[in-house]
Motif scaffolding. Sequence first.
Motif, short mmCIF file in Angstrom:
data_model
loop_
_atom_site.label_atom_id
_atom_site.label_comp_id
_atom_site.label_asym_id
_atom_site.label_seq_id
_atom_site.Cartn_x
_atom_site.Cartn_y
_atom_site.Cartn_z
N LEU A 138 39.11 35.81 39.68
CA LEU A 138 37.88 35.71 40.46
C LEU A 138 36.64 35.90 39.59
O LEU A 138 35.53 35.54 40.01
CB LEU A 138 37.87 36.77 41.57
N ALA A 139 36.82 36.44 38.41
CA ALA A 139 35.68 36.72 37.53
C ALA A 139 35.57 35.71 36.40
O ALA A 139 34.94 35.98 35.37
CB ALA A 139 35.79 38.13 36.96
N GLY A 140 36.14 34.54 36.57
CA GLY A 140 36.05 33.50 35.54
C GLY A 140 34.65 32.91 35.46
O GLY A 140 33.80 33.11 36.33
N GLY A 141 34.42 32.16 34.38
CA GLY A 141 33.17 31.42 34.26
C GLY A 141 33.09 30.34 35.32
O GLY A 141 34.08 30.06 36.01
N PRO A 142 31.94 29.69 35.45
CA PRO A 142 31.77 28.69 36.51
C PRO A 142 32.84 27.60 36.52
O PRO A 142 33.38 27.25 37.57
CB PRO A 142 30.38 28.11 36.21
N ALA A 146 35.76 27.21 39.33
CA ALA A 146 35.86 25.95 40.06
C ALA A 146 37.26 25.37 39.97
O ALA A 146 37.81 24.83 40.95
CB ALA A 146 34.83 24.96 39.53
N ALA A 147 37.88 25.46 38.79
CA ALA A 147 39.25 24.97 38.61
C ALA A 147 40.22 25.79 39.45
O ALA A 147 41.16 25.24 40.05
CB ALA A 147 39.63 25.03 37.13
N TYR A 148 40.02 27.10 39.49
CA TYR A 148 40.86 27.97 40.34
C TYR A 148 40.74 27.58 41.80
O TYR A 148 41.75 27.41 42.50
CB TYR A 148 40.45 29.43 40.11
N VAL A 194 30.68 39.72 38.37
CA VAL A 194 30.88 38.28 38.28
C VAL A 194 31.77 37.78 39.42
O VAL A 194 31.51 36.72 40.01
CB VAL A 194 31.48 37.91 36.91
N ALA A 195 32.80 38.53 39.74
CA ALA A 195 33.69 38.11 40.82
C ALA A 195 32.94 38.04 42.14
O ALA A 195 33.12 37.08 42.91
CB ALA A 195 34.87 39.08 40.93
N THR A 201 29.17 32.56 46.00
CA THR A 201 28.82 31.16 45.80
C THR A 201 29.81 30.24 46.52
O THR A 201 29.41 29.27 47.19
CB THR A 201 28.79 30.82 44.30
N GLU A 202 31.10 30.53 46.40
CA GLU A 202 32.10 29.69 47.08
C GLU A 202 31.92 29.76 48.60
O GLU A 202 32.01 28.74 49.29
CB GLU A 202 33.52 30.12 46.69
#
Length: 208
Positions: A138-142, A146-148, A194-195, A201-202
């Motif tokens: 959940l704390a990945g870059g944009p 998005a890929a997740y 970040v998460a 955002t999602e």
Amino acid sequence: MLSRWAQALINARAGGEGPDPLPYGENLLARWAEPHRRYHTTDHLIAVLNRVDELAHHADDPDAVRLAAWFHDAVYLPDRSTNEERSARLAERALPEAGVPPQTTAEVARLVRLTVEHDPAERDHNGQVLCDADLAVLAGGPQEYAAYAAAVRAEYAFVPDDAFRAGRADVLRQLLGREYLFGTSAGQTRWERVARRNLTTELELLSA
């Protein structure tokens, strides 16, 4: 990957004897590589194991947590709600046969079942490490996030868009309603902000 599995299994035996670890690891890797999977794949397993290694100092029994990571989505069908329970039962069958003591087997199965809600108790250090490792995506870059999100949607391709958006939004609201997404101090420091931004955002995109 098989060497990582074998080391965790041998450590969990606590000096006891057991059969060759490799067939058990090969069976698990075959499960993680099933063609219907889009997010719950071998890449996800590797990511969770890497995060467990990073957080291992927070755990009371890091090798039990590592074994739980291997089993936590070993049984996965996106149209079923019993995946965690079936994965836990798989661990309860396989680990004693593989030479793991009953107490450790029970802990692994408990941890796998904990991934239904990802809400370990305050002093459940093993549970906090596994859940944090599983939620670190959940704390990945944009682009990573998005890929997740796209991979999750692909796994639920059989669900109509409106139903998926509503269900996914409910999950995101539930996560955002928690005081903390992560239980370990390291997870809170490194990933919490970040998460939450990614989830918010999602959710906004789903509600647009």
